[in-house]
Design an enzyme around this catalytic site. Structure first.
Site, PDB file in Angstrom:
ATOM      1  N   VAL A 147      40.021  33.784  46.570  1.00 17.23           N
ATOM      2  CA  VAL A 147      39.446  34.165  44.990  1.00 17.23           C
ATOM      3  C   VAL A 147      38.792  35.744  45.162  1.00 17.23           C
ATOM      4  CG1 VAL A 147      37.716  33.435  43.469  1.00 17.23           C
ATOM      5  CG2 VAL A 147      38.979  31.831  44.654  1.00 17.23           C
ATOM      6  N   TYR A 148      38.335  36.197  46.292  1.00 19.21           N
ATOM      7  CA  TYR A 148      37.913  37.576  46.262  1.00 19.21           C
ATOM      8  C   TYR A 148      39.131  38.540  46.088  1.00 19.21           C
ATOM      9  CZ  TYR A 148      36.541  41.925  48.016  1.00 19.21           C
ATOM     10  OH  TYR A 148      36.504  43.167  48.280  1.00 19.21           O
ATOM     11  N   SER A 149      40.233  38.350  46.816  1.00 22.67           N
ATOM     12  CA  SER A 149      41.268  39.046  46.535  1.00 22.67           C
ATOM     13  C   SER A 149      41.742  38.942  45.061  1.00 22.67           C
ATOM     14  CB  SER A 149      42.498  38.728  47.472  1.00 22.67           C
ATOM     15  OG  SER A 149      43.628  39.222  47.178  1.00 22.67           O
ATOM     16  N   THR A 151      39.920  38.585  42.512  1.00 22.90           N
ATOM     17  CA  THR A 151      39.381  39.363  41.808  1.00 22.90           C
ATOM     18  C   THR A 151      39.542  40.784  41.609  1.00 22.90           C
ATOM     19  OG1 THR A 151      37.436  39.595  43.294  1.00 22.90           O
ATOM     20  CG2 THR A 151      37.324  37.886  41.934  1.00 22.90           C
TER      21      THR A 151
END
Length: 227
Positions: A147-149, A151
């Site tokens: 999920v970080y990627s 964003t």
């Protein structure tokens, strides 16, 4: 020429280093972060004639609007904005992550950046200024359920969209894409990673280009180690 630079996520890591390098280069900075004590200590180091502390929760749009107003009231204009505030993942992938972590990453890494852009764009339009977003190498390819990627993929695309918008007024947008950087972002030291100073030098390189030069994306990666 001395520039007025607003930096979010300025109290530690990349933001702090960019502030220090900017002042050393003769620029003046407005520094935003939640940690008031760290900001005040940084302003003391940099000199009150060079730096302004703006304690701000970037997830609060009203707080960001006040942040921008105070910076412009203090300095009279904005030439550069570095939207740098961000948070990382609490676990690898999606299944192992928490909903709370997903919400926080999207709120800080995505929504908060749109607030920063909304409230600073009128001033950057007036100055034909430069907006810089902190992206990531994580937006350059697929990462295991990250999920970080995702964003940072948002930031990568949003930078291009903002480039169209600010470009109408003669301004510029650059997205920095750091590889792993040894900062408090991580819970443990990363000796083989980049240092915040490496990203600060890239930031200054981008904003110091002549007006006719646009660097839309600037990847900065650690050199691969050879056995």
């Amino acid at each position: 020429m001395s520039k007025i630079i607003l930096i979010t996520g300025a109290s530690t890591g990349i933001g702090e280093s960019c502030a220090r390098h900017a002042v050393e280069a003769g620029h003046k900075v407005a520094l935003a972060a939640r940690s008031e004590d760290k900001l005040e200590a940084l302003v003391k180091d940099l000199g009150e004639e060079n730096a302004l502390a703006l304690p701000t929760d970037v997830t609060d749009p009203d707080a960001q609007e006040r942040m921008v107003a105070r910076a412009v009231e203090h300095y009279g204009r904005l030439d550069v904005v570095l939207a740098n505030a961000g948070v990382g993942a609490s676990a690898r992938g999606t299944e192992a992550g928490s909903v709370e972590s997903f919400q926080k990453m999207i709120e800080v890494n995505c929504l908060a950046v749109t607030y920063t852009a909304k409230f600073t764009l009128p001033h950057l339009r007036a100055s034909k200024g430069h907006m810089v977003l902190t992206g990531s190498k994580a937006s350059q390819g697929a990462m295991f359920g990250s999920v970080y990627s995702a964003t940072k993929w948002f930031i990568r695309g949003y930078a291009d969209n903002l480039g169209e918008e600010l470009g109408e007024a003669g301004g510029r947008v650059t997205c920095l894409h750091p590889g792993m950087v040894d900062t408090p972002f991580f819970d443990e030291a990363k000796p083989d990673a980049l240092r915040p100073d490496d990203i600060a030098r890239a930031f200054l390189f981008a904003i110091d280009q002549p007006d006719h030069v646009l660097i839309p994306h600037l990847p900065v990666y650690p050199k691969p180690k050879k056995d």
